[in-house]
Scaffold this motif. Structure first.
Motif, mmCIF file in Angstrom:
data_model
loop_
_atom_site.group_PDB
_atom_site.id
_atom_site.type_symbol
_atom_site.label_atom_id
_atom_site.label_comp_id
_atom_site.label_asym_id
_atom_site.label_seq_id
_atom_site.Cartn_x
_atom_site.Cartn_y
_atom_site.Cartn_z
ATOM 1 N N ALA A 1 0.829 -1.208 0.000
ATOM 2 C CA ALA A 1 0.000 0.000 0.000
ATOM 3 C C ALA A 1 0.866 1.261 0.000
ATOM 4 O O ALA A 1 0.480 2.280 -0.584
ATOM 5 N N MET A 2 2.026 1.207 0.628
ATOM 6 C CA MET A 2 2.916 2.369 0.626
ATOM 7 C C MET A 2 3.338 2.704 -0.803
ATOM 8 O O MET A 2 3.304 3.865 -1.211
ATOM 9 N N GLY A 3 3.725 1.700 -1.569
ATOM 10 C CA GLY A 3 4.132 1.932 -2.945
ATOM 11 C C GLY A 3 2.992 2.449 -3.805
ATOM 12 O O GLY A 3 3.147 3.430 -4.553
ATOM 13 N N THR A 4 1.845 1.810 -3.689
ATOM 14 C CA THR A 4 0.676 2.209 -4.480
ATOM 15 C C THR A 4 0.261 3.637 -4.163
ATOM 16 O O THR A 4 0.022 4.447 -5.072
ATOM 17 N N HIS A 5 0.188 3.968 -2.884
ATOM 18 C CA HIS A 5 -0.319 5.283 -2.503
ATOM 19 C C HIS A 5 0.740 6.380 -2.549
ATOM 20 O O HIS A 5 0.397 7.557 -2.683
#
Length: 181
Positions: free
Chosen positions: A90-94
């Motif tokens: 989620a860190m990468g996506t967001h």
């Protein structure tokens, strides 16, 4: 049921789903207005309980479609949640979404490192401090509450807290079901 690498729980394939699971699956994988088709990874994990997943998906849609925070600030809240939980996916996506929605790289990078960004405007600082206090001390000081209230009003307090909680659940779901130890 197909066991997908990277998930402790099997991710159901459409042909293996009950009618209730299939109905929810079709809702969360439907193309968005911008033409993208979401992966729905946290929903794929929780699809074992379709009634919950349907409600959770609807909550996310409400936050996305009816929220009043500017997109870059909503992504700041999301980054605060997923970085607090060190949810790499989620860190990468967001982080990418935050950059695409206009959040400055210096803020994205600092949040991902767990640091208070320098050079934030009043709205960004109010959101950062509110989220940080709630996640670390499980409370929000009067000063931080009032700063968000001044910037965004009562609706903003509710929305900010809801987005933070929603993405905390996303991060917890992904982290709890990641095969990586």
């Amino acid at each position: 049921m197909a066991e997908q690498s990277g998930s402790r729980l099997p991710l159901l394939e459409p042909q293996d789903m009950t009618p209730a699971q299939r109905e929810v699956y079709e809702r969360f994988t439907a193309p968005r207005p911008n033409g993208t088709r979401p992966k729905g990874t946290p929903y794929r994990i929780t699809l074992h309980w379709p009634e919950f997943t349907g409600l959770w998906f609807q909550t996310g849609e409400t936050l996305r479609k009816q929220g009043q925070l500017p997109a870059s600030l909503s992504e700041l809240v999301i980054l605060m949640a997923v970085s607090h939980w060190q949810c790499e996916h989620a860190m990468g996506t967001h982080a990418m979404a935050a950059r695409n929605k206009g959040l400055p790289e210096s803020i994205v990078s600092a949040v991902l490192r767990g640091q208070r960004p320098e050079g934030m405007d009043a709205a960004q600082a109010a959101i950062h401090d509110y989220c940080n206090e709630l996640q670390i001390s499980h409370k929000v000081s009067a000063a931080s509450h009032d700063a968000v209230l001044r910037q965004f009003g009562p609706f903003g307090i509710v929305e900010l807290t809801a987005v933070l909680g929603y993405y905390t659940m996303v991060a917890m779901t992904l982290n709890a079901n990641s095969a990586a130890d």
